[in-house]
Write an enzyme that holds these catalytic residues in place. Structure first.
Site, short mmCIF file in Angstrom:
data_model
loop_
_atom_site.label_atom_id
_atom_site.label_comp_id
_atom_site.label_asym_id
_atom_site.label_seq_id
_atom_site.Cartn_x
_atom_site.Cartn_y
_atom_site.Cartn_z
N ASP A 31 0.86 -1.19 0.00
CA ASP A 31 0.00 0.00 0.00
C ASP A 31 0.90 1.24 0.00
OD1 ASP A 31 -3.23 0.40 1.26
OD2 ASP A 31 -1.91 2.11 0.97
N TYR A 138 -14.40 6.82 -12.79
CA TYR A 138 -14.11 5.77 -11.79
C TYR A 138 -14.69 4.44 -12.26
CZ TYR A 138 -14.98 2.95 -7.61
OH TYR A 138 -15.08 1.91 -6.72
N ARG A 221 -29.98 2.68 -2.33
CA ARG A 221 -28.75 1.89 -2.46
C ARG A 221 -28.88 0.59 -1.67
NH1 ARG A 221 -28.23 5.08 -5.77
NH2 ARG A 221 -26.50 6.47 -6.27
N1 LIG Z 1 -16.15 1.46 -0.24
C1 LIG Z 1 -17.06 1.06 -1.13
O1 LIG Z 1 -18.29 1.19 -0.89
C2 LIG Z 1 -16.62 0.44 -2.44
C3 LIG Z 1 -17.61 0.06 -3.35
C4 LIG Z 1 -17.22 -0.54 -4.57
C5 LIG Z 1 -15.88 -0.78 -4.82
N2 LIG Z 1 -14.93 -0.39 -3.93
C6 LIG Z 1 -13.52 -0.67 -4.24
O2 LIG Z 1 -12.93 -1.36 -3.15
C7 LIG Z 1 -11.55 -1.04 -3.05
C8 LIG Z 1 -11.23 -0.58 -1.63
O3 LIG Z 1 -12.03 0.54 -1.31
P1 LIG Z 1 -11.92 1.25 0.12
O4 LIG Z 1 -13.24 1.89 0.39
O5 LIG Z 1 -11.34 0.32 1.10
O6 LIG Z 1 -10.88 2.40 -0.22
P2 LIG Z 1 -9.61 2.93 0.62
O7 LIG Z 1 -9.27 4.25 0.02
O8 LIG Z 1 -9.90 2.89 2.08
O9 LIG Z 1 -8.50 1.85 0.29
C9 LIG Z 1 -7.69 1.88 -0.86
C10 LIG Z 1 -6.27 1.61 -0.44
O10 LIG Z 1 -5.44 1.52 -1.62
C11 LIG Z 1 -4.26 2.30 -1.40
N3 LIG Z 1 -3.81 2.72 -2.74
C12 LIG Z 1 -4.46 3.51 -3.62
N4 LIG Z 1 -3.74 3.65 -4.74
C13 LIG Z 1 -2.60 2.90 -4.57
C14 LIG Z 1 -1.47 2.61 -5.39
N5 LIG Z 1 -1.34 3.14 -6.61
N6 LIG Z 1 -0.50 1.81 -4.90
C15 LIG Z 1 -0.61 1.27 -3.66
N7 LIG Z 1 -1.66 1.50 -2.84
C16 LIG Z 1 -2.65 2.30 -3.30
C17 LIG Z 1 -4.67 3.42 -0.49
O11 LIG Z 1 -3.60 3.98 0.25
C18 LIG Z 1 -5.68 2.72 0.44
O12 LIG Z 1 -5.06 2.16 1.57
C19 LIG Z 1 -11.28 0.02 -4.12
O13 LIG Z 1 -10.73 -0.64 -5.23
C20 LIG Z 1 -12.66 0.55 -4.44
O14 LIG Z 1 -12.74 1.04 -5.75
C21 LIG Z 1 -15.26 0.21 -2.74
O1 LIG Z 2 -23.47 13.25 2.46
C1 LIG Z 2 -24.07 12.51 1.66
C2 LIG Z 2 -23.43 11.42 1.04
C3 LIG Z 2 -24.15 10.65 0.16
N1 LIG Z 2 -25.46 10.94 -0.10
C4 LIG Z 2 -26.22 10.08 -1.02
O2 LIG Z 2 -26.22 8.78 -0.49
C5 LIG Z 2 -26.20 7.82 -1.53
C6 LIG Z 2 -25.02 6.89 -1.33
O3 LIG Z 2 -23.84 7.65 -1.53
P1 LIG Z 2 -22.36 7.10 -1.16
O4 LIG Z 2 -22.38 6.55 0.22
O5 LIG Z 2 -21.41 8.18 -1.48
O6 LIG Z 2 -22.17 5.86 -2.12
P2 LIG Z 2 -22.30 5.74 -3.72
O7 LIG Z 2 -22.16 7.05 -4.38
O8 LIG Z 2 -23.56 4.97 -4.00
O9 LIG Z 2 -21.01 4.90 -4.11
C7 LIG Z 2 -20.61 3.73 -3.38
O10 LIG Z 2 -21.32 2.61 -3.82
C8 LIG Z 2 -21.15 2.33 -5.21
C9 LIG Z 2 -21.97 1.12 -5.55
O11 LIG Z 2 -23.34 1.33 -5.32
C10 LIG Z 2 -19.69 2.03 -5.48
O12 LIG Z 2 -19.52 1.86 -6.86
C11 LIG Z 2 -18.83 3.19 -5.03
O13 LIG Z 2 -17.47 2.81 -5.17
C12 LIG Z 2 -19.11 3.51 -3.59
O14 LIG Z 2 -18.40 4.65 -3.20
C13 LIG Z 2 -26.12 8.61 -2.83
O15 LIG Z 2 -27.42 8.76 -3.34
C14 LIG Z 2 -25.61 9.98 -2.38
O16 LIG Z 2 -26.06 11.04 -3.20
C15 LIG Z 2 -26.10 12.01 0.50
O17 LIG Z 2 -27.28 12.27 0.26
N2 LIG Z 2 -25.38 12.76 1.37
#
Ligand SMILES: NC(=O)c1ccc[n+]([C@@H]2O[C@H](COP(=O)([O-])OP(=O)(O)OC[C@H]3O[C@@H](n4cnc5c(N)ncnc54)[C@H](O)[C@@H]3O)[C@@H](O)[C@H]2O)c1
Ligand SMILES: O=c1ccn([C@@H]2O[C@H](COP(=O)(O)OP(=O)(O)O[C@H]3O[C@H](CO)[C@@H](O)[C@H](O)[C@H]3O)[C@@H](O)[C@H]2O)c(=O)[nH]1
Length: 321
Positions: A31, A138, A221
């Site tokens: 990371d 993205y 969602r």
């Molecule tokens: N959180 C969600 O709801 C959600 C939904 C769909 C997909 N994802 C995917 O899941 C994965 C993890 O998401 P998260 O919420 O834990 O995000 P996060 O930002 O907490 O974790 C990502 C990690 O990757 C590291 N990183 C980023 N770019 C890097 C690079 N070039 N080299 C090495 N390390 C790098 C960051 O330092 C971080 O620790 C991501 O690929 C994201 O797109 C997340």
């Molecule tokens: O302060 C806030 C933040 C979010 N939202 C709404 O809440 C919903 C959920 O938003 P958020 O929690 O930001 O998640 P998403 O935009 O749905 O995206 C997440 O979920 C997606 C899948 O559904 C993944 O692709 C993305 O990586 C992940 O970040 C959306 O309608 C936003 O507009 C608000 O109204 N107020």
């Protein structure tokens, strides 16, 4: 297995790394700490601070059975403003990683894909064969990786699984009582932003749009507990088959509106959580709900914490001082 976990200092990657360590795997976290935290890496894992473009230096030591690839930029709004960062990191970085895996003969990968690859769906719940029309860079960068994985599996024999996460939330308490939780420096996700108000860190939460074609006008969602999501990775690893790329959606199959999430957070925290309606956030589809039937049938994945109340309760417990 000996496994490289890229992004294992981040929210989801650290939970998966912790569960892999608990299951007895030999885990190396790579990371660059761009959005992660060194203290989120499980104590039983080895930590290498480096970008994914330098993963080859670590894979060169040999013996790796697979890569779990979480490292990415993942802010939708930022991807619209700075698409170059998303194409370079999420696609360019991943291609470098795949190249290093071929060089060092690492046979399998589990990739963090996303519901954002689908864009605005025609039908709900979304199945894996739904059209992919991402509405932001993205989602487009993640879809490009999925496309590359299909080609690499077919031509180079890579064993690949893409897990398309819907909205991940909640926290995980490991066997050693360490708590793994979401702590993004720039937090855009709904549940942590709402809970920040309950903690007194913010005065109110914004509701982005109340004129969507949904029952209460706010976006719907599908929220999945991070511990259940992590379990899917442990099931996917042994299921990776040489020459095959399989895609699985991961959600609970139930949609909740922004207002329903707010109401559940008020119940859990006992705080009134003032909300202010604001304009729609660009790029937000109205409804995103997963069909996870494929992973349930093929890998026997079953969520242990499907209730929104339980997901929010775990997130809240992990945040409280
Ligand atoms: N959180 C969600 O709801 C959600 C939904 C769909 C997909 N994802 C995917 O899941 C994965 C993890 O998401 P998260 O919420 O834990 O995000 P996060 O930002 O907490 O974790 C990502 C990690 O990757 C590291 N990183 C980023 N770019 C890097 C690079 N070039 N080299 C090495 N390390 C790098 C960051 O330092 C971080 O620790 C991501 O690929 C994201 O797109 C997340
Ligand atoms: O302060 C806030 C933040 C979010 N939202 C709404 O809440 C919903 C959920 O938003 P958020 O929690 O930001 O998640 P998403 O935009 O749905 O995206 C997440 O979920 C997606 C899948 O559904 C993944 O692709 C993305 O990586 C992940 O970040 C959306 O309608 C936003 O507009 C608000 O109204 N107020």
């Amino acid at each position: 297995m000996k496994l490289l976990v890229t992004g294992g200092a981040g929210y989801i990657g650290s939970v998966v790394a912790a569960q892999l360590c608990e299951a007895g795997h030999d885990v190396v976290v790579l990371d660059d700490l761009s959005t992660g935290h060194a203290d989120a890496v499980p104590p039983a894992a080895r930590f290498v601070r480096a970008p994914i473009t330098e993963a080859g230096d670590t894979l060169a030591e040999g013996g790796f059975h697979g890569v779990l690839h979480f490292a990415a930029r993942s802010l939708v709004g930022e991807s619209v403003e700075h698409p170059d960062l998303y194409w370079a990191n999420n696609l360019g970085g991943t291609l470098a990683l795949l190249d290093a895996m071929r060089t060092h003969r690492v046979p399998r990968i589990v990739f963090s894909s996303t519901a954002a690859t689908y864009g605005e769906p025609d039908t709900t719940p979304i199945e894996e064969n739904a059209p992919t029309r991402p509405t932001n860079p993205y989602g487009a960068s993640k879809l490009a990786v999925d496309t590359a994985l299909t080609a690499f599996a077919g031509m180079y024999g890579l064993a690949a699984v893409s897990l398309r996460y819907f909205n991940v939330a909640g926290a995980y308490t490991a066997a050693d009582h360490r708590v793994y939780r979401e702590r993004h420096t720039v937090e855009t996700h709904l549940i942590p932003r709402v809970l920040a108000v309950a903690l007194g860190l913010d005065d109110s939460v914004s509701v982005f749009g109340d004129d969507y074609p949904t029952p209460d006008g706010t976006c719907i969602r599908d929220y999945i507990h991070v511990a259940d999501l992590a379990q899917a990775h442990l099931l996917a690893l042994p299921a990776c088959a040489e020459g095959t790329h399989t895609i699985y959606n991961l959600g609970n199959g139930t949609g909740f509106s922004v207002r329903q999430v707010l109401s559940a957070c008020r119940d859990v925290t006992g705080h009134p959580i003032p909300a202010i309606t604001r304009p729609r956030r660009p790029g937000d589809p109205a409804v995103l709900v997963a069909s996870s039937a494929r992973i349930q049938h093929e890998l026997s994945w079953k969520p242990a914490h499907p209730s929104l109340h339980a997901i929010i309760t775990d997130a809240w417990q992990a945040l409280r001082p």
